[in-house]
Every structure is written in C-alpha cells, then in structure tokens.
Enzyme design. Structure first.
Site, PDB file in Angstrom:
ATOM      1  N   LYS A 148       0.815  -1.151  -0.003  1.00 17.33           N
ATOM      2  CA  LYS A 148      -0.079  -0.078  -0.042  1.00 17.33           C
ATOM      3  C   LYS A 148       0.855   1.197  -0.043  1.00 17.33           C
ATOM      4  CE  LYS A 148      -3.827   1.919   2.807  1.00 17.33           C
ATOM      5  NZ  LYS A 148      -4.801   1.533   3.677  1.00 17.33           N
ATOM      6  N   SER A 178      -9.626   1.544   2.839  1.00 13.89           N
ATOM      7  CA  SER A 178      -8.624   2.529   2.170  1.00 13.89           C
ATOM      8  C   SER A 178      -7.844   1.661   1.430  1.00 13.89           C
ATOM      9  CB  SER A 178      -8.004   3.437   2.883  1.00 13.89           C
ATOM     10  OG  SER A 178      -7.198   3.042   3.679  1.00 13.89           O
ATOM     11  N   SER A 212      -9.873  -0.641   7.232  1.00 11.06           N
ATOM     12  CA  SER A 212      -9.129  -0.260   5.908  1.00 11.06           C
ATOM     13  C   SER A 212      -8.261  -1.811   5.238  1.00 11.06           C
ATOM     14  CB  SER A 212      -8.201   0.630   5.752  1.00 11.06           C
ATOM     15  OG  SER A 212      -8.700   1.714   5.620  1.00 11.06           O
TER      16      SER A 212
HETATM   17  N1  GLN Z   1     -12.922   3.902   6.380  1.00  7.06           N
HETATM   18  C1  GLN Z   1     -12.409   4.425   7.529  1.00  7.06           C
HETATM   19  C2  GLN Z   1     -12.204   5.842   7.356  1.00  7.06           C
HETATM   20  O1  GLN Z   1     -12.540   6.291   6.548  1.00  7.06           O
HETATM   21  C3  GLN Z   1     -11.070   3.612   8.038  1.00  7.06           C
HETATM   22  C4  GLN Z   1      -9.824   3.948   7.200  1.00  7.06           C
HETATM   23  C5  GLN Z   1      -8.835   3.081   7.571  1.00  7.06           C
HETATM   24  O2  GLN Z   1      -8.917   2.001   8.178  1.00  7.06           O
HETATM   25  N2  GLN Z   1      -7.625   3.530   7.289  1.00  7.06           N
HETATM   26  O3  GLN Z   1     -11.545   6.268   8.377  1.00  7.06           O
END
Ligand code: GLN
Length: 483
Positions: free
Chosen positions: A79, A154, A178
């Site tokens: 990532k 994400s 994420s």
């Molecule tokens: N979707 C969640 C957010 O928008 C989690 C994001 C993540 O785990 N990096 O914060």
C-alpha cells in the site's frame, strides 16, 4: 504454468524443487500486471527493475544449494502509505506526489530480510481516509469481481491486486477497517493485527493510536506467514511491544467443541443487507453443527463506536497532517517551488494545503481541529476517549467468557463507483462493524463467506489482544469446514 492461483507455500515448493525460478515468477507477475491492471488500476507504481534484481538474488541462493525460507522469492504489493526506500510514496495525495522515501518501513525491512520481492505500490484513499479508494488523488481502483464497483478502502489497491492475482499477497493498513473491509469486498483474507504487535515505523500516519499494518492474502495460512514475519518489537516505534511476551498461545490441536463464540445482536440490525445477514447466519449455523458453542450477546456501546472513531481519528489526523506545510514536508504549491511568488510564510502554508489536500482530507482536518479546540475539547475529544474506554472494557469483559466474536465485516457488499462519494456519512457507515475493533485494539480477520451474486461477502472474527495464534486456528478451521 498457471501459478497465479498458488499460495505462498505452493510457490515456495515450486521454487524449492527448482520447477521454476524466482525470476520467472516475478516476470510473470509483472507481465500479468501490465495486462490486467489497465482495467483494475490497483497499482500506482511498479518496481520492475528492482523486483527482477531481488528475484535474481533469490535464484542465486537456490542454485548455491542454500535452503530458502517460505517468503523467499514471493512477489507482493505494498500500500502506498508504507515507505520503500528510494521509491515514491505518495499516500495517494498530491501533496506527496514527488516524495521519495529515504528509508524502509520496518515491515519492509523485515520482508527484505526474508527476501520477498516487492512488485510495486498500490492505490488507496488519500492518507488512508475512506472506504472505497475513490478518494485517491490519482485514480479509482475497480473491484475485480465487478468493474463497475469499488474494491473497498482504504487499502482497495492492495485487496484488488490480490483478488486479481496481480500479487501473491499485499500489505495494507487498518485504522478503522481499511484491511478487512476491502478484503471482504474483493473476496480475499485480511488481518488487522493487535495494536502494538506490528511496528508502524515507516507507515505514513493517519491516526496513530489506531493504525496497524497487516496482510491481505488468498488464504488464512498466507496471512499467518506474513504476520509472523512482520510482528514484533521495534525500537523505532515506542508503541510496538515484544509480541512473544504478550502472546496468548493456544496449545494443542484445535477442538471446535471447546470453542465459545459470541454473536452480538447489534451487528445484525438496521442497515445490513439481507444476503449478507443470511450468509453470516448460515456460517454460524454450520459452526453450531460442528459443536461450537454459540451464544447471542450484546455489545451495547458499539452503537457509539462510529461517532467516537470519527472524533478520535480526525483529531489525531489533524495533528499528524500538520507537518505537510510545503516547507518541512510536502510539495510546495506556490508559484515556482524555488521562488515562491507569495513571500509570506502563511501564504505558502495556505496555498500548499489548499491545493495539496483533497476534500475528504480537508474535511477531516477541520473536524479534528474543531474537536481538539479549547472550549470543545471536553465535549468532543475527551468524551470520545471515554466512550473508547467503555468499548474496550466491553470487549475485554466479553473475552472473559468467549473465545471469539463473529460479525459481518461490512453491512453490505461492494457498492457502485460514485454511489456514496458525495455523502460522507453514508460512506462512513461502511465501517460500522470494523471500527469498534480498532478502538479496542483487538485483532480481527475478515474471511470470505459466500457470495451475493458475483459479489463476495466477508465474515469478521475478532479475538482478544495478542491471540492471533488462536484467531488463525479458528479461521483456518472455518476456511476448511464452514465457509
Ligand atoms: N474507512 C475508515 C475511514 O475512512 C477507515 C480507514 C482506515 O482504516 N484507514 O476512516
């Protein structure tokens, strides 16, 4: 040879028996990416040259007769918020567009030591803020199961890369879901490790008290192999701990009749898709059929988790992102970068942050700054921290009586590209079942659990802190017998 469906161990055996060379495997993966990634857009950057070099070094080892490790020569994706020395690391943000990492993240250092091969960097929501990968400043990744849908986020690029067989495994980061939510949307396995078990050194910070790096892979064993490699205390991250010291080891063979699972009723309520609900309930029935003790439980504070998460994570993000000011960090957006036309320092800050950050990141910086500000701190940030403690206590109490908690990973399957992008609150609901786990610091794994049409469904298994060993055993059992 069609080894794209192969797991780490299967590829390892091919290498060990000299049925194929590491270079051939890496080359095949790079070619596959060239071919399929036009449609998927999982990758932001490919490291062709260095990947082939890494593979050649492995081949040398093999021909010299040295025994090779499980991860040696295995191609993987990273990532793009995890630093790989000498390569760009953008966090999918314009503000870091040209940033080149000057060191390796600890997880990369560890994987390099095992001689795994880095293929390149994958797409994400800018600074890992989002649930669909649509918030990337550069491209929108598609779900390999249905190109009109999002891969989740994400870590959407990492999950899509594994699902599209463009990498054997991938690294993601999970602050509120994420790793697990995109794994669930793409039909692969994802682990969010216990907070503190994996070093965050070299991970571009979003919310430091929640962020963890973890693996996304085809099956549970692969996740386990990668986790075993990346875990452990790191002097460069003060929140990392000596995992083996805290580890709660499960001795002996896994015996389902000794396992107790709690199923929280709050995770099956309003907003869940019928097909998701039915798939998880079916899996739970089959567990019961295998003599696992199932009990309905209540986690009443979970309903406050999303609110607490969006105050705590945005507060931490507003502090972490303060460094991108165009001077200390980040691309300077002000006339020419060498001779800014605006001479005032404040102008440089404002212009840089206005142009460099996308709208979701700005929204979060504003929310976080607000909740930390004098006058509102007590009402928002402090209160959210108290709620966090209640949630953590609730999980800890539950694990005194139960080995695992099982829930859906997400209330629904992959949604259409564009469907939620203009409604942040709707987007935030994608993580309603995953954020409580980050607030509590527990490990959790998302396991594919059937399909709704052509779209994968994910089941989440949560266990107590530092009990990944037990979690993997349960997940492997379920992977074989249940789902
Ligand atoms: N979707 C969640 C957010 O928008 C989690 C994001 C993540 O785990 N990096 O914060």
């Amino acid at each position: 040879m069609d080894f794209f469906n192969f797991t780490i161990r299967q590829i390892h055996n091919l290498l060990k028996n000299k049925e194929i060379s590491a270079k051939e495997i890496t080359k095949a993966y790079l070619e596959k990416i060239e071919k399929t990634d036009n449609n998927i857009s999982a990758f932001l950057d490919l490291f062709q040259e260095s990947a082939l070099k890494q593979a050649e070094a492995v081949d040398k080892d093999i021909s010299s007769g040295r025994e090779i490790g499980l991860l040696e020569g295995i191609p993987y994706a990273v990532k793009d918020n995890i630093l790989v020395k000498d390569f760009k690391c953008s966090a999918a943000s314009k503000i870091l567009e040209n940033y080149i990492a000057s060191y390796d993240a600890t997880v990369i250092e560890k994987l390099n030591k095992e001689k795994a091969v880095v293929l390149g960097k994958t797409n994400l929501d800018e600074f890992a803020m989002g649930s669909s990968t649509e918030h990337s400043a550069f491209k929108t990744t598609k779900n390999p199961n249905d190109l009109s849908r999002v891969p989740g986020g994400s870590s959407g690029g990492s999950a899509a890369a594994v699902a599209a067989k463009e990498a054997v495994f991938a690294l993601g980061s999970d602050t509120g879901g994420s790793i697990r939510q995109p794994a669930s949307f793409c039909g692969v396995v994802g682990l969010k490790p216990t907070y503190g078990s994996v070093s965050r050194f070299g991970l571009i910070a979003f919310a430091s008290s929640l962020d963890q790096i973890g693996p996304i892979a085809k099956n549970v064993e692969d996740c386990k192999i990668v986790f075993e490699t990346i875990k452990g205390k790191d002097e460069k991250d003060a929140t990392s701990v000596d995992y083996d010291f805290f580890q709660r080891k499960e001795e002996g063979l896994f015996d389902p009749s000794k396992v107790k699972v709690g199923v929280p009723k709050e995770y099956f309520g309003q907003g869940i898709d019928l097909q998701v609900r039915q798939a998880i309930e079916k899996a739970i029935k089959r567990l019961e059929g295998n003599k696992v003790k199932i009990e309905e439980i209540s986690l009443p504070h979970s309903k406050y988790a999303l609110a607490a998460y969006y105050l705590i994570s945005t507060s931490e993000a507003s502090a972490n992102l303060a460094r991108y000011d165009g001077i200390r960090y980040g691309k300077r957006f002000s006339g020419n970068s060498d001779f800014p036309e605006n001479k005032e320092l404040l102008d440089i800050y404002l212009k840089t942050r206005e142009t460099g950050f996308g709208s979701e990141v700005k929204r979060r910086i504003m929310l976080g700054t607000y909740s930390l500000s004098a006058g509102y701190y007590q009402a928002y940030y402090l209160k959210a921290q108290k709620v966090r403690t209640l949630i953590k206590n609730e999980f800890e109490e539950t694990f005194k009586k139960f080995d695992f908690i099982i829930t859906p990973t997400s209330p629904y399957t992959a949604f259409k590209i564009g469907e939620k992008i203009n409604d942040p609150l709707k987007m935030y609901l994608s993580d309603i079942y995953t954020v409580p786990v980050n607030l509590a610091g527990m490990p959790a794994l998302s396991l594919p659990c059937g399909m709704a049409g052509n779209l994968p469904i994910g089941l989440q298994i949560i266990s107590e802190a530092f009990s990944e060993d037990k979690l993997f055993k349960m997940a492997e059992f379920m992977e074989k017998e249940i789902v």
